[in-house]
Design a protein around this motif. Structure first.
Motif, mmCIF file in Angstrom:
data_model
loop_
_atom_site.group_PDB
_atom_site.id
_atom_site.type_symbol
_atom_site.label_atom_id
_atom_site.label_comp_id
_atom_site.label_asym_id
_atom_site.label_seq_id
_atom_site.Cartn_x
_atom_site.Cartn_y
_atom_site.Cartn_z
ATOM 1 N N LYS A 156 0.823 -1.210 0.000
ATOM 2 C CA LYS A 156 0.000 0.000 0.000
ATOM 3 C C LYS A 156 0.857 1.259 0.000
ATOM 4 C CE LYS A 156 -4.533 -0.111 2.148
ATOM 5 N NZ LYS A 156 -4.983 -1.101 3.102
ATOM 6 N N ASN A 157 2.014 1.178 0.734
ATOM 7 C CA ASN A 157 2.880 2.354 0.865
ATOM 8 C C ASN A 157 3.284 2.936 -0.488
ATOM 9 O OD1 ASN A 157 4.393 -0.022 0.425
ATOM 10 N ND2 ASN A 157 6.256 0.947 1.183
ATOM 11 N N VAL A 158 3.268 2.085 -1.533
ATOM 12 C CA VAL A 158 3.633 2.562 -2.867
ATOM 13 C C VAL A 158 2.610 3.594 -3.348
ATOM 14 C CG1 VAL A 158 4.138 1.883 -5.240
ATOM 15 C CG2 VAL A 158 4.716 0.333 -3.360
ATOM 16 N N LEU A 159 1.340 3.343 -3.022
ATOM 17 C CA LEU A 159 0.288 4.288 -3.427
ATOM 18 C C LEU A 159 0.480 5.627 -2.722
ATOM 19 C CD1 LEU A 159 -2.793 1.910 -3.451
ATOM 20 C CD2 LEU A 159 -1.530 2.792 -5.423
ATOM 21 N N ASP A 160 0.883 5.564 -1.441
ATOM 22 C CA ASP A 160 1.162 6.813 -0.721
ATOM 23 C C ASP A 160 2.309 7.549 -1.392
ATOM 24 O OD1 ASP A 160 -0.763 5.967 1.024
ATOM 25 O OD2 ASP A 160 0.664 5.083 2.439
ATOM 26 N N LYS A 161 3.300 6.788 -1.799
ATOM 27 C CA LYS A 161 4.475 7.382 -2.433
ATOM 28 C C LYS A 161 4.099 8.070 -3.749
ATOM 29 C CE LYS A 161 9.175 6.014 -3.300
ATOM 30 N NZ LYS A 161 10.083 6.659 -2.355
ATOM 31 N N ILE A 162 3.252 7.405 -4.521
ATOM 32 C CA ILE A 162 2.820 7.989 -5.798
ATOM 33 C C ILE A 162 1.917 9.200 -5.537
ATOM 34 C CG2 ILE A 162 1.569 7.593 -7.953
ATOM 35 C CD1 ILE A 162 2.251 4.562 -7.584
ATOM 36 N N GLY A 163 1.054 9.054 -4.521
ATOM 37 C CA GLY A 163 0.188 10.162 -4.111
ATOM 38 C C GLY A 163 -0.679 10.652 -5.251
ATOM 39 N N ASN A 164 -0.666 11.958 -5.423
ATOM 40 C CA ASN A 164 -1.540 12.566 -6.419
ATOM 41 C C ASN A 164 -0.799 12.828 -7.734
ATOM 42 O OD1 ASN A 164 -4.084 13.260 -7.046
ATOM 43 N ND2 ASN A 164 -4.146 15.168 -5.872
ATOM 44 N N THR A 165 0.319 12.120 -7.928
ATOM 45 C CA THR A 165 1.110 12.358 -9.139
ATOM 46 C C THR A 165 0.797 11.309 -10.207
ATOM 47 O OG1 THR A 165 2.960 10.869 -8.662
ATOM 48 C CG2 THR A 165 2.998 13.046 -7.600
ATOM 49 N N ASP A 166 1.327 11.560 -11.373
ATOM 50 C CA ASP A 166 1.191 10.600 -12.467
ATOM 51 C C ASP A 166 2.509 9.845 -12.629
ATOM 52 O OD1 ASP A 166 -0.212 9.392 -14.528
ATOM 53 O OD2 ASP A 166 0.754 10.688 -16.025
ATOM 54 N N ASN A 167 3.321 9.912 -11.580
ATOM 55 C CA ASN A 167 4.671 9.375 -11.665
ATOM 56 C C ASN A 167 4.711 7.904 -11.270
ATOM 57 O OD1 ASN A 167 7.368 9.198 -11.965
ATOM 58 N ND2 ASN A 167 7.902 10.485 -10.197
ATOM 59 N N PHE A 168 4.158 7.043 -12.117
ATOM 60 C CA PHE A 168 4.222 5.603 -11.874
ATOM 61 C C PHE A 168 4.257 4.847 -13.199
ATOM 62 C CE2 PHE A 168 -0.243 4.410 -12.754
ATOM 63 C CZ PHE A 168 -0.867 5.655 -12.710
ATOM 64 N N VAL A 169 4.883 3.687 -13.162
ATOM 65 C CA VAL A 169 4.983 2.838 -14.347
ATOM 66 C C VAL A 169 3.720 1.997 -14.422
ATOM 67 C CG1 VAL A 169 6.313 1.004 -15.433
ATOM 68 C CG2 VAL A 169 7.478 2.793 -14.126
ATOM 69 N N LYS A 170 3.104 1.946 -15.599
ATOM 70 C CA LYS A 170 1.805 1.293 -15.734
ATOM 71 C C LYS A 170 1.945 -0.067 -16.414
ATOM 72 C CE LYS A 170 0.035 5.964 -16.350
ATOM 73 N NZ LYS A 170 1.330 6.659 -16.219
ATOM 74 N N GLY A 171 1.247 -1.044 -15.861
ATOM 75 C CA GLY A 171 1.246 -2.382 -16.465
ATOM 76 C C GLY A 171 -0.169 -2.922 -16.544
ATOM 77 N N LEU A 172 -0.617 -3.190 -17.769
ATOM 78 C CA LEU A 172 -1.946 -3.778 -17.961
ATOM 79 C C LEU A 172 -1.732 -5.213 -18.435
ATOM 80 C CD1 LEU A 172 -4.974 -3.984 -18.408
ATOM 81 C CD2 LEU A 172 -4.746 -2.535 -20.431
#
Ligand code: SAT
Ligand code: MN
Length: 589
Positions: A156-172
């Motif tokens: 879950k802590n990863v979501l806190d780290k990303i927060g309100n940014t678009d700074n994450f790698v996406k995998g579908l």
């Protein structure tokens, strides 16, 4: 207000149309729940996703049988979708992003109907590391969700780290209907997006692994000034207690895991493991090269793993502090309910089910375990885990080994004359294919730095980036070309390998400390015979000589193949690599 992550997940769900969405928190409790679902609810054909194994012998272990057509990476179905074909280069499959997305959208539309979409927030690298990256993958199978808990730092802590940014790698990711004709693994480096459908196999489905940490990350590295490499990271402790860190590249299924945790055949030496597959290499403030392993688990080849070849892995698998450990497509000893594979310890069990669950008897056609059957197990279980593993800065690297699987020609070990020559050694590397990728095995192909299937951009530019990194390093590590796989006239391996590879590492440490001299040859700097510690071995002298023989005719033929390979890069091939090639030709005479 929804966060960018929530919005992105909603959009993917809008397309894939799962019955429900489940956000994973990465806890052990949750892993138990997911395994339970995989044993009782989710299925592949008629098989459950997980079967419990004998918990007394292999604690926390489960068997997974994949779809029979889904057992390895499928390079022909893997694409990097840069805006321009040229950016992907001649060694990657390319499709224009818009066309690729159109195809994927059709395949994904409604593909999760009746299923759960699992949302996996995970880090590649330690959350405190300046080099780590936050990621979110969605998938529709418990096997992938559980595997990602082992292979990455999920939580879950990863979501806190990303927060309100678009700074994450996406995998579908979706397994779709497993139809190889409806399978695609596609990368969009400009958006840090991986979109994979139709396969549940490791390198196709655990999107933090090859897809992000190599293909996309190599593109980030080129942009940001670092390297994402298909490499082991390990420390070698000498009898005085000094630990020297190295990285080593080898193609898939060529012994990286065995090397990363080898038990030394020489007294006084000890190996500390940081990683067995992927290294991210950054230049530290002191001008040295620092390595982190972005992963937190092993996804290793089972066949051949035993107390003889890799005792520390057997210990890792049997220890299992971390929940769970998975075995994929191994055979099963039906009487004991324990995993089995060719090359395992002990006699062949009496009653064996093969990797697809069919009765199997020794001598029949086909192996019991699939040749690319795997275990997935946490690095934290390893008795050899380096105490630096969670160091956010990584470890300083003193030597880089570049390996290949070559039965002929390539010496056991050769030091490069300098960084640029080392890059050329990597660029010219050839290796014989293995079962880790679909297709024929044992075919020689060029596999620069073992990155042929994993470099996300034009490999000509990749060589240029390597050269550039060398120029920016105040203290570049020495580079070595190594080959454990040379055979004699009977086709038997000459070098014992495994724990005896420490002998080569010992020489490399001596070189790092400037303790020994070298023999100058046309292809690199070779050990003087007396400097390689062969105590306790009985390899005949003429065979040892074979390991270091320079076959000039063989090298002339090799040069032709190198030229054909490097020729494809045209203008993208750095002039320095061409010069290195010409110097080699001149030295060979
Ligand atoms: O690509 S995988 O991660 O599945 C294993 C390998 O081929 O190195
Ligand atoms: Mn690998």
């Amino acid at each position: 207000m929804a966060t960018p992550v929530e919005k992105w997940v909603e959009e993917q769900a809008g397309l894939a149309k799962p019955d429900q969405i489940y956000w994973c928190d990465g806890s052990e409790e949750e892993a138990h729940k997911l395994i339970e679902i995989g044993m009782k609810k989710e299925k592949i054909g008629d098989n459950p996703i997980f079967q419990e194994l004998n918990q007394k012998v292999w604690p926390k272990s489960y068997l997974h049988r994949s779809h029979p057509t889904d057992v390895a990476r499928t390079e022909q179905l893997t694409f990097v979708c840069h805006p321009q074909k040229d950016q992907a280069g001649p060694t990657n499959n390319w499709m224009a992003p818009a066309e690729a997305k159109e195809k994927l959208t059709k395949l994904t539309d409604g593909c999760m109907r009746g299923k759960t979409m699992y949302v996996l927030p995970y880090m590649m690298g330690h959350p405190d590391s300046p080099y780590a990256k936050s990621c979110v993958q969605v998938t529709d199978v418990s096997y992938v969700a559980v595997s990602m808990r082992i292979m990455t730092r999920m939580g879950k802590n990863v979501l806190d780290k990303i927060g309100n940014t678009d700074n994450f790698v996406k995998g579908l990711h979706s397994v779709g209907d497993f139809d190889p004709n409806r399978r695609l693994i596609m990368h969009f480096p400009q958006e840090s997006l991986v979109w994979s459908i139709g396969s549940g196999y490791g390198g196709n489905a655990l999107l933090g692994k090859k897809c992000f940490s190599l293909r996309i990350a190599s593109c980030l590295g080129q942009r940001e000034g670092w390297l994402a490499e298909h490499m082991v990271v390990m420390g070698i402790q000498d009898p005085q207690g000094k630990i020297t860190y190295i990285t080593a590249s080898f193609p898939s299924a060529c012994g990286k895991t065995n090397l990363a945790m080898l038990e030394s055949a020489l007294p006084g030496y000890k190996i500390w493991t940081l990683g067995d597959d992927i290294a991210w290499l950054n230049i530290g403030p002191d001008g040295r090269l620092y390595a982190i392993n972005p992963e937190s688990g092993f996804f290793g080849v089972a066949p051949g793993t035993s107390m003889k070849t890799n005792p520390n892995m057997v210990r890792t698998l049997k220890k299992s502090k971390f929940y769970p450990t998975l075995f994929t497509n191994v055979a099963l000893d039906l009487d004991k309910n324990v995993p089995w594979w060719e090359g395992a310890d002990g006699p062949v069990p009496k009653r064996v089910a093969d990797w697809q669950g069919k009765p199997w008897t020794p001598g029949q056609e086909g192996k019991a375990a699939h040749p690319n059957s795997r275990f997935t197990v946490s690095l934290y279980n390893a008795p050899t885990l380096s105490k630096e593993f969670d160091n956010p800065q990584g470890v300083p690297i003193s030597a880089i080994l570049l390996g290949g699987r070559r039965t002929q020609l390539i010496p056991l070990v050769a030091e490069s004359f300098d960084w640029a020559h080392g890059v050329f050694m990597g660029a010219r590397t050839g290796s014989e294919t293995t079962a880790a990728a679909a297709g024929k095995t044992g075919v020689l192909r060029r596999d620069p730095m073992s990155m042929l299937p994993f470099c996300g951009y034009n490999m000509g530019d990749y060589f240029g980036h390597w050269l550039d990194m060398g120029k920016r390093l105040k203290h570049p590590p020495k580079i070595y070309a190594v080959n454990w796989f040379r055979t004699d006239d009977q086709g038997k391996f000459i070098w014992p390998g495994f724990g005896d590879n420490i002998r080569v590492l010992k020489w490399i440490l001596a070189r790092a400390n400037n303790d020994v001299g070298v023999k100058d040859t046309p292809v690199g700097l070779l050990p003087n015979p007396a400097d390689l510690d062969l105590s306790g071995l009985s390899i005949p002298k003429e065979k040892m000589e074979k390991l270091f023989e320079i076959d000039r005719q063989g090298w002339q033929d090799e040069l032709k193949e190198i030229d054909a390979f490097l020729g494809q890069f045209g203008d993208h091939l750095p002039a320095e690599i061409r010069q290195q090639r010409d110097t080699l030709a001149k030295r060979l005479g």
